[in-house]
Write an enzyme that holds these catalytic residues in place. Structure first.
Site, PDB file in Angstrom:
ATOM      1  N   ALA A 123       0.843  -1.180  -0.043  1.00  0.00           N
ATOM      2  CA  ALA A 123       0.143   0.105  -0.033  1.00  0.00           C
ATOM      3  C   ALA A 123       0.865   1.371  -0.050  1.00  0.00           C
ATOM      4  O   ALA A 123       1.505   1.788   0.990  1.00  0.00           O
ATOM      5  CB  ALA A 123      -1.129  -0.054   1.113  1.00  0.00           C
ATOM      6  N   ALA A 129      -2.604  10.912  -3.429  1.00  0.00           N
ATOM      7  CA  ALA A 129      -1.146  10.524  -3.824  1.00  0.00           C
ATOM      8  C   ALA A 129      -1.620   9.162  -4.950  1.00  0.00           C
ATOM      9  O   ALA A 129      -1.454   8.217  -4.265  1.00  0.00           O
ATOM     10  CB  ALA A 129      -0.232  10.000  -2.714  1.00  0.00           C
ATOM     11  N   GLY A 130      -1.677   9.572  -6.119  1.00  0.00           N
ATOM     12  CA  GLY A 130      -1.808   8.318  -7.124  1.00  0.00           C
ATOM     13  C   GLY A 130      -0.525   8.415  -7.731  1.00  0.00           C
ATOM     14  O   GLY A 130       0.395   7.725  -7.369  1.00  0.00           O
ATOM     15  N   PHE A 155      -7.606   2.165  -2.605  1.00  0.00           N
ATOM     16  CA  PHE A 155      -7.370   1.083  -3.791  1.00  0.00           C
ATOM     17  C   PHE A 155      -6.318   0.150  -3.578  1.00  0.00           C
ATOM     18  O   PHE A 155      -5.565  -0.237  -4.333  1.00  0.00           O
ATOM     19  CB  PHE A 155      -6.808   1.792  -4.899  1.00  0.00           C
ATOM     20  CG  PHE A 155      -7.834   3.013  -5.728  1.00  0.00           C
ATOM     21  CD1 PHE A 155      -9.302   3.185  -5.075  1.00  0.00           C
ATOM     22  CD2 PHE A 155      -7.230   3.769  -6.467  1.00  0.00           C
ATOM     23  CE1 PHE A 155      -9.882   4.069  -5.751  1.00  0.00           C
ATOM     24  CE2 PHE A 155      -8.265   4.958  -6.943  1.00  0.00           C
ATOM     25  CZ  PHE A 155      -9.380   5.231  -6.517  1.00  0.00           C
ATOM     26  N   ILE A 156      -6.532  -0.572  -2.504  1.00  0.00           N
ATOM     27  CA  ILE A 156      -5.448  -1.618  -1.986  1.00  0.00           C
ATOM     28  C   ILE A 156      -5.894  -2.933  -2.422  1.00  0.00           C
ATOM     29  O   ILE A 156      -6.816  -3.544  -1.759  1.00  0.00           O
ATOM     30  CB  ILE A 156      -4.988  -1.386  -0.561  1.00  0.00           C
ATOM     31  CG1 ILE A 156      -4.467  -0.200  -0.428  1.00  0.00           C
ATOM     32  CG2 ILE A 156      -3.871  -2.469  -0.276  1.00  0.00           C
ATOM     33  CD1 ILE A 156      -3.362   0.704  -1.320  1.00  0.00           C
ATOM     34  N   GLU A 363      -0.049   0.215 -10.933  1.00  0.00           N
ATOM     35  CA  GLU A 363       1.375   0.238 -11.066  1.00  0.00           C
ATOM     36  C   GLU A 363       2.217   1.193 -11.758  1.00  0.00           C
ATOM     37  O   GLU A 363       2.883   0.800 -12.435  1.00  0.00           O
ATOM     38  CB  GLU A 363       1.866  -1.345 -11.115  1.00  0.00           C
ATOM     39  CG  GLU A 363       1.474  -2.194 -10.188  1.00  0.00           C
ATOM     40  CD  GLU A 363       2.434  -3.441 -10.006  1.00  0.00           C
ATOM     41  OE1 GLU A 363       3.570  -3.400 -10.472  1.00  0.00           O
ATOM     42  OE2 GLU A 363       1.816  -4.256  -9.326  1.00  0.00           O
TER      43      GLU A 363
END
Ligand code: FAD
Length: 383
Positions: A123, A129-130, A155-156, A363
């Site tokens: 995470a 923070a994206g 969004f984990i 990612e």
């Protein structure tokens, strides 16, 4: 194309294919519909030791590397990319520990991760923070012989299902990017809870949740590496994990190509199978070329990483960008070849297209990764 797999690679690939076809295929539509975490399949993967494919033998794993991991992810994704990412994130949650953890930490956690007794997750993302991970606000402040964590991660993948979380938090807010550190946080730690479960377009067999930290005290020994190394470790982690997303994309595209070929041979229009129309044949040719090119790039990047190369940021970004864009093209064309049926949920094709989209986003979005490639090319003085 011949990729000259060794015995371990052939074995893990075959084991993953068997699980995909025998265990995942019969339930993939149901998992997608119900948006359920695939615990039964994760247990099957654990029984075959595939969860520990990337973990060294001394910690109970199969001793493979990035390449063997990619082979498994590809085979699972050929049938269901949602199950595949639930599997893959176990490695994302373990890589930092593997590369930077202390011996006691590795002995404590890796055998359980390898055996599937405990799942891992990673995470860094937060509401603010994206792409700009340096904007994280979660803090980890030294207190009472440990670190007091406060903040939330969004969004984990595997959130709430995993038992061990590698998280990045600020140990020194003033130092910005140099003030972040990595921590192992166990599920059930007081002050650690789970928030909203996201409703997603695709990869619905995977779970994406918010992590909430409210005065969550983790022992000092749970820091990975040293204070201030968090961002450097996260960037290194993504360099290592991105070929896995490339492999997810290759598997998805392969599954869509096979389904499209099969359908094009059977569907009769104007008195002949649609595969005999040049327009359809050319689409299939482009799809086949895309899949093979993406696979070749992902495999050679994974092999470069496993060879012990020091810097593979550019190769890793290229593999993820190329393969995910290829998966989007191939799955979209597969829907086109299925015609109206491609749009119906009775067939797996629309799911593959929905699933493919995420490979261009997580990612590191493909825009951010093109920035990475550009900056590496500049460093190499290509332009
Ligand atoms: C299903 C799912 C699972 C995920 N799993 C995890 C997980 O397990 N762990 C975790 O930490 N995170 C996870 N994430 C987070 C994921 O990595 C981020 O969503 C992703 O990095 C993009 O961040 P963002 O969503 O905030 O988009 P933003 O950063 O807001 O981007 C929005 C758009 O702006 C573009 N953009 C932003 N900055 C730039 C720039 N400098 N140049 C060009 N374009 C730019 C982006 O490319 C994108 O198109 C997950 C996300 C999803 C959707």
């Amino acid at each position: 194309m011949e990729y000259f797999l060794n015995d371990l690679q052939k074995t893990v690939k075959q084991m993953a294919r068997t699980i995909a076809e025998e265990k995942i295929l019969p339930v993939r539509a149901e998992l997608d519909e119900k948006e359920e975490f695939p615990w039964t399949i994760i247990k099957d993967l654990a029984d075959t030791d595939l969860l520990g494919v990337f973990i060294p033998e001394e910690y109970g794993g199969l001793g493979g590397g990035c390449f063997e991991l990619c082979l498994v992810i590809e085979e699972l994704s050929r049938v269901c990319a949602g199950v595949a990412v639930s599997y893959a994130v176990n490695s994302l949650g373990s890589f930092t520990l593997l590369e930077y953890g202390r011996q006691e930490q590795k002995r404590k956690y890796l055998p359980d991760i390898a055996s599937g007794k405990r799942l891992a997750a990673f995470a860094i993302t937060e509401e603010t923070a994206g792409s700009d991970v340096s904007a994280i606000k979660t803090t980890a402040i030294r207190k009472d012989g440990g670190y007091l964590i406060n903040g939330a991660k969004q969004f984990i993948t595997n959130g709430g299902e995993a038992d061990i979380y590698t998280i990045i938090a600020l140990t020194d807010k003033e130092r910005g990017i140099r003030g972040a550190s990595a921590f192992l946080v166990e599920k059930n730690t007081p002050g650690f809870s789970f928030g909203r479960k996201e409703k997603k377009l695709g990869i619905r067999a995977s779970v994406t949740r918010e992590l909430v930290f409210e005065d969550c005290l983790v022992p000092e020994e749970n820091i990975i590496g040293r204070e201030g190394m968090g961002f450097a470790m996260a960037l290194r982690l993504f360099d290592r994990s991105r070929p896995g997303i490339g492999a997810q994309a290759v598997g998805l595209a392969q599954g869509a190509l096979e389904a499209a070929v099969d359908y094009a041979k059977k569907r009769i229009q104007f008195g002949q199978p649609i595969v005999s129309f040049q327009a359809v044949g050319h689409m299939l040719a482009n799809m086949a070329a895309d899949v093979e090119a993406a696979r070749a790039l992902v495999y050679s990047t994974a092999r470069t990483i496993d060879s012990g190369a020091k810097n593979f940021s550019m190769e890793s970004a290229m593999a993820k960008v190329f393969a995910s864009d290829a998966a989007m093209r191939v799955t979209t064309d597969a829907v086109q070849i299925f015609g109206g049926l491609g749009y119906m949920r009775d067939y797996p094709i629309e799911k593959m297209m929905r699933d493919a989209k995420i490979t261009q986003i997580y990612e590191g979005t493909n825009q951010i990764l093109r920035n990475v490639i550009t900056s590496e090319l500049r460093k190499k003085k290509v332009f």
